[in-house]
Motif scaffolding. Structure first.
Motif, PDB file in Angstrom:
ATOM      1  N   VAL A 166       0.847  -1.206   0.000  1.00 51.15           N
ATOM      2  CA  VAL A 166       0.000   0.000   0.000  1.00 51.15           C
ATOM      3  C   VAL A 166       0.876   1.249   0.000  1.00 51.15           C
ATOM      4  CG1 VAL A 166      -1.812   1.255   1.195  1.00 51.15           C
ATOM      5  CG2 VAL A 166      -1.804  -1.242   1.236  1.00 51.15           C
TER       6      VAL A 166
ATOM      7  N   GLY B 147      -6.834   7.043   4.340  1.00 54.40           N
ATOM      8  CA  GLY B 147      -6.389   6.572   3.037  1.00 54.40           C
ATOM      9  C   GLY B 147      -6.934   7.442   1.912  1.00 54.40           C
TER      10      GLY B 147
ATOM     11  N   LEU C  56     -11.643   3.987  -9.705  1.00 53.01           N
ATOM     12  CA  LEU C  56     -10.462   4.071  -8.850  1.00 53.01           C
ATOM     13  C   LEU C  56     -10.875   4.296  -7.394  1.00 53.01           C
ATOM     14  CD1 LEU C  56      -7.369   4.292  -8.536  1.00 53.01           C
ATOM     15  CD2 LEU C  56      -7.605   6.739  -8.943  1.00 53.01           C
ATOM     16  N   THR C  57     -11.805   5.222  -7.170  1.00 53.41           N
ATOM     17  CA  THR C  57     -12.217   5.529  -5.800  1.00 53.41           C
ATOM     18  C   THR C  57     -12.812   4.293  -5.125  1.00 53.41           C
ATOM     19  OG1 THR C  57     -12.687   7.768  -6.522  1.00 53.41           O
ATOM     20  CG2 THR C  57     -13.569   7.113  -4.388  1.00 53.41           C
TER      21      THR C  57
ATOM     22  N   THR D  10     -12.322   1.144  -5.949  1.00 57.22           N
ATOM     23  CA  THR D  10     -11.267   0.146  -5.727  1.00 57.22           C
ATOM     24  C   THR D  10     -10.460   0.482  -4.484  1.00 57.22           C
ATOM     25  OG1 THR D  10     -11.099   0.060  -8.115  1.00 57.22           O
ATOM     26  CG2 THR D  10      -9.390  -1.080  -6.872  1.00 57.22           C
ATOM     27  N   TRP D  11     -10.060   1.742  -4.393  1.00 61.06           N
ATOM     28  CA  TRP D  11      -9.238   2.181  -3.267  1.00 61.06           C
ATOM     29  C   TRP D  11      -9.972   1.951  -1.946  1.00 61.06           C
ATOM     30  CZ3 TRP D  11      -4.296   3.637  -2.570  1.00 61.06           C
ATOM     31  CH2 TRP D  11      -3.976   4.351  -1.410  1.00 61.06           C
TER      32      TRP D  11
ATOM     33  N   LEU E 155      -5.552   9.300  -1.707  1.00 61.32           N
ATOM     34  CA  LEU E 155      -6.223   9.166  -2.994  1.00 61.32           C
ATOM     35  C   LEU E 155      -6.483  10.541  -3.602  1.00 61.32           C
ATOM     36  CD1 LEU E 155      -7.777   7.089  -4.908  1.00 61.32           C
ATOM     37  CD2 LEU E 155      -9.826   7.896  -3.743  1.00 61.32           C
TER      38      LEU E 155
ATOM     39  N   VAL F  10       1.486   4.186  -3.066  1.00 61.04           N
ATOM     40  CA  VAL F  10       1.391   5.647  -2.981  1.00 61.04           C
ATOM     41  C   VAL F  10       2.722   6.277  -3.403  1.00 61.04           C
ATOM     42  CG1 VAL F  10       1.058   7.589  -1.418  1.00 61.04           C
ATOM     43  CG2 VAL F  10      -0.373   5.565  -1.189  1.00 61.04           C
TER      44      VAL F  10
ATOM     45  N   SER G 154      -8.836  -0.665   0.973  1.00 61.06           N
ATOM     46  CA  SER G 154      -8.504  -0.233   2.340  1.00 61.06           C
ATOM     47  C   SER G 154      -9.486  -0.827   3.339  1.00 61.06           C
ATOM     48  CB  SER G 154      -8.425   1.294   2.442  1.00 61.06           C
ATOM     49  OG  SER G 154      -9.612   1.891   2.010  1.00 61.06           O
TER      50      SER G 154
END
Lengths: 243, 621
Positions: A61, B413, A96-97, A99-100, B417, A65, A104
């Motif tokens: 992770v 997190g 993407l949002t 998935t992220w 993003l 980043v 998490s």
């Protein structure tokens, strides 16, 4: 470059991600083993395992980043003079949002399940522990063994038997911490707090105060030993009775 | 809602002000000292004549005297008193209070103009960082080798307490103070804050509290740690009374400031500034203010109880009288954890603003960003007992508090993003604010991940109370929040001064501080893993190398901060002129002239879209 829309190479991102993940995982395994104290109880071993596990999980992770930041630094940096022109006005990327968030959330749930499981294991008791009464006072620890007359400034416990520390203080709040057992609990005046663990190796242990307690806080240490059950009985018998 | 002073028609030299013409920081200090002496005299001679010269009661009365005197001396009571007498401030008086045509003198006065208050917050923040930084260097110098050589234990123990609390104060105001006051009202299109006099009050109560807090060092110190746990605080001398009084007043300051910020955003937005067009920094500021409004009253009560225990023979925290230290710990951390996010959120929100401007791209996932900040502040109210996992209090709650604490990693997190998502495929302008932002991203990952270890109860039972914790929250406070605050300073510096913050010195400073942070707190993680407790004046030989490295790193941080201080001073005086909108940003504060005129806008701006459209013009004024 960033101005051209459409597909672009993500080589920098993937290479950095891969390399940094590998570096991270290696560090995650090496640092706790190299730097954490020599652990001599089930709880102590568990804290090293947890440390390694969480670090290994965090490595990809964090590396992701960092890799994205490296990619930005390499490819999205404006290299001309003056004010950069407007970039493509992207506002959202739902995929993407989501998935992220999912990743998490899954990681968090895993960490939680692991932690709650470990906590339950730590709280379970064998039912026949050796009880040690621990008293903190500025700035010494004393250990009494109920059922005997023994009061000591050294913490002696037998191996492979659960030991329950009943901790209190006669003055201010202290923090009772057996470094090599991976357990700690505050010593509060007027209250008894308990913590238990099962030693699984023989050797020297260190006790420190981890709650600020005044002038000589830094020197409020004690030493102890994990010994075999027969050595333990012999030690108890050899101790002079104190009031 | 907006009342305007209509200063354009006034004569060049307003005749108002009355008594305020003679009041400034100097008279405040003089009056503070005189009233402190009066407080001491009354307490000593009239009420507790049998007690020591400087008992707890006498010290408390002295501190109260200082506060009242300081506020009288600065002029905080002028207007309310006149109002009581039915003789309210005239327009000329209000103009005088706003600092109209007073040059630099207004920065030393009870000035109501939000931009002056913003600059005053910059100066207060820098002063507090200076005091806290000197103490940090003293602490690291003591820890360079085992044994007590540089300062004795008593002094060291005081230093850690005052270093801790001074730095916490500095960081609470570091972003929300200067920029919440200077730019936030302009961002929403307001002419000033909703309550300009309360704005001055929040600043000067903060100053009076900060001075008292530092004075603790002169009255015997506070050798009990910055958390001032109930039982050990009971053993402290009169420094504890000054400390508690400083905190009580500080919480009043934050409460007043929070109400002001929230009211300003709710009631004073200009036409068309709907909630989903608010710049993200404004969201960050009000979310923080709401959280502060929730958190700081606990601190008020925590320290008030402490004071009463010491002066009025109550026993909230004294076991012998039926009290418990756990009550203090609960109240302290009910404040103490939300406070971490009161510190963090404004810095993150400022970086969101900076990332969009510098990447020439709209903020990525604006609504998710707002949602994450709201979720984070909500969760932060439910996690306080993770500071007490090993205290012995309520062991059954270990599991539930572990759950709430670890959920925090989800909104945190999202911050990454949003930041990286905004920069991704942008045309990233590598100026000073951008560079500090990259530093933030690097450090905040480390600070964040190490927090997860501490949220795990079984692992916390090894790491709690060690240097690992110290290193973790220094990665957050120094590595992340301070980096964000410096990015914000570099970003908005041109708006305040009309000049750029020196790019070259700023970069030197960045590299020194960045490398220094990795060395200092990287090595501190290792000290903690090996088992070194926090707040120790000395340590065993096992921790020798890592401590030596930490101290070297600390000196590097210090040199970086001194370079930054030099950059601020020289750039403020003769930096490169920047014009009104050097970053070509779209938020309103960049659309007004620099220096920003009193009342900010000649005409009320009308907003037709959010500020994150690049490549087209924003506002029809």
């Amino acid at each position: 470059m960033a101005t051209s829309s459409g597909k672009r190479s993500l080589k920098t991102f993937y290479y950095s991600w891969g390399i940094l993940t590998v570096v991270g995982v290696l560090l995650a395994i090496w640092i706790p083993k190299r730097y954490m104290p020599h652990m001599m109880s089930n709880d102590g071993n568990l804290s090293v395992t947890t440390m390694i596990l969480f670090s290994v999980l965090a490595a990809p992770v964090a590396a992701g980043v960092y890799a994205a930041a490296i990619h930005v630094l390499r490819h999205d940096r404006y290299k001309g003079d003056g004010v950069p022109p407007a970039a493509e006005q992207v506002r959202e990327n739902t995929k993407l949002t989501v998935t992220w968030l999912t990743v998490s959330a899954v990681l968090t749930v895993f960490v939680l399940v692991w932690g709650l499981g470990a906590l339950a294991a730590e709280n379970s008791s064998s039912g026949n522990p050796l009880v040690v009464d621990v008293t903190g006072q500025q700035w010494v620890w004393t250990f009494a063994y109920p059922g005997t007359h023994v009061v000591s400034n050294e913490l002696i416990v037998p191996d492979h038997r659960e030991v329950e520390f009943r901790v209190t203080s006669v003055d201010v709040t202290h923090g009772f911490w057996v470094v090599n057992f991976g357990v700690q609990v505050d010593a509060n005046p007027g209250t008894i707090t308990t913590i238990h663990t099962t030693p699984d190796k023989l050797g020297t242990i260190e006790v420190r105060c981890e709650q600020f307690c005044g002038l000589n806080h830094a020197f409020m240490d004690a030493v102890g030993h994990v010994v075999t059950p027969s050595q333990f009985s012999a030690w108890l018998a050899s101790q002079p009775a104190r009031a | 809602m907006t009342t305007t002073l209509e200063h354009t028609e006034t004569s060049a030299e307003p005749r108002g002000g009355g008594l305020a013409r003679y009041q400034n920081f100097g008279t405040a200090v003089v009056a503070g000292v005189i009233f402190a002496w009066i407080g001491w005299f009354i307490a000593r001679k009239l009420f507790w004549s049998s007690s020591d010269n400087f008992s707890d009661q006498v010290a408390t009365m002295t501190a109260v005297g200082w506060m009242i005197g300081f506020w009288i001396g600065i002029g905080a009571f002028n207007a309310p008193f006149r109002w009581l007498l039915g003789n309210d401030n005239s327009r000329d008086d209000d103009l005088y209070y706003a600092g109209y045509k007073q040059g630099r003198a207004r920065y030393w006065k009870y000035t109501t103009d939000h931009k002056v208050v913003g600059v005053q917050y910059i100066i207060v923040t820098m002063s507090l960082l200076g005091v806290g930084g000197i103490l940090a260097m003293a602490i690291r110098t003591e820890l360079i080798v085992p044994g007590t050589h540089f300062v004795n234990q008593q002094v060291y123990n005081s230093f850690i307490a005052i270093h801790g609390m001074v730095m916490i104060l500095a960081l609470i105001v570091a972003v929300a103070g200067p920029w919440g006051n200077f730019v936030m009202p302009i961002m929403v299109g307001a002419r000033d804050m909703a309550f300009p006099r309360l704005n001055a009050l929040s600043l000067w109560t903060l100053v009076s509290a900060a001075v008292l807090l530092v004075t603790v060092l002169a009255v015997g110190g506070l050798p009990v740690g910055w958390v001032v746990l109930g039982t050990i605080a009971d053993q402290a001398g009169v420094g504890m009374d000054f400390f508690a009084m400083a905190i009580v007043v500080f919480t009043v300051s934050t409460t007043v400031a929070s109400i002001n910020l929230i009211t300003t955003v709710i009631t004073m937005r200009t036409k068309g500034m709907t909630l989903d067009r608010l710049p993200i920094f404004v969201w960050g500021t009000i979310i923080t203010a709401v959280l502060a409004l929730y958190a700081f009253p606990f601190f008020f009560v925590a320290e008030l109880n402490q004071l009463l225990d010491r002066t009025a023979s109550t026993s909230f925290y004294i076991a012998a009288g039926g009290g418990t230290s756990w009550l203090q710990a609960n109240l302290f951390w009910l404040m103490g954890h939300p406070e971490v996010y009161v510190i963090l959120i404004p810095a993150v929100a400022a970086l969101f603003e900076i990332s969009s401007t510098m990447a020439r791209k709209p903020l990525f996932s604006y609504r998710t960003a707002v949602g994450a900040m709201v979720a984070l502040s909500g969760l932060s109210a439910l996690v306080w007992a993770h500071h007490m996992f090993t205290s012995g209090w309520a062991p059954t709650l270990g599991g539930p508090f572990m759950v709430t604490t670890e959920l925090i990693s989800i909104p945190t997190g999202i911050f990454f993003l949003v930041l990286v998502g905004t920069l991704w495929r942008g045309n990233v302008w590598m100026k000073l604010p951008t560079i500090w932002m990259f530093g933030f991203i690097f450090n905040f990952i480390i600070g964040g991940v190490t927090g997860i270890y501490l949220s795990d109860v079984p692992l916390d039972e090894q790491l709690h109370g060690t240097m690992f914790v110290t290193a973790h929250f220094h990665y957050i406070f120094v590595g992340s929040v301070l980096f964000g605050a410096i990015a914000a300073l570099a970003y908005w510096f041109p708006k305040v001064t009309g000049r750029y913050l020196d790019e070259r010195m700023g970069r030197y400073s960045f590299w020194l501080v960045f490398i220094g942070v990795q060395i200092t707190f990287g090595a501190m993680f290792l000290s903690g893993l090996k088992g070194m407790p926090r707040r120790d004046a000395s340590y065993s030989l096992a921790f020798e190398h890592t401590n030596f490295i930490s101290t070297l790193g600390a000196y590097i941080i210090m040199s970086g901060m001194l370079v930054l201080l030099g950059a601020v001073i020289t750039s403020w005086r003769r930096g490169e002129p920047s014009g009104p909108n050097p970053w070509h940003a779209n938020t309103l504060e960049w659309q007004v002239p620099t220096p920003v005129p009193l009342e900010n806008f000649l005409e009320e701006p009308v907003i037709t879209q959010d500020p994150y459209h690049y490549g087209e013009e924003l506002v029809g004024q």
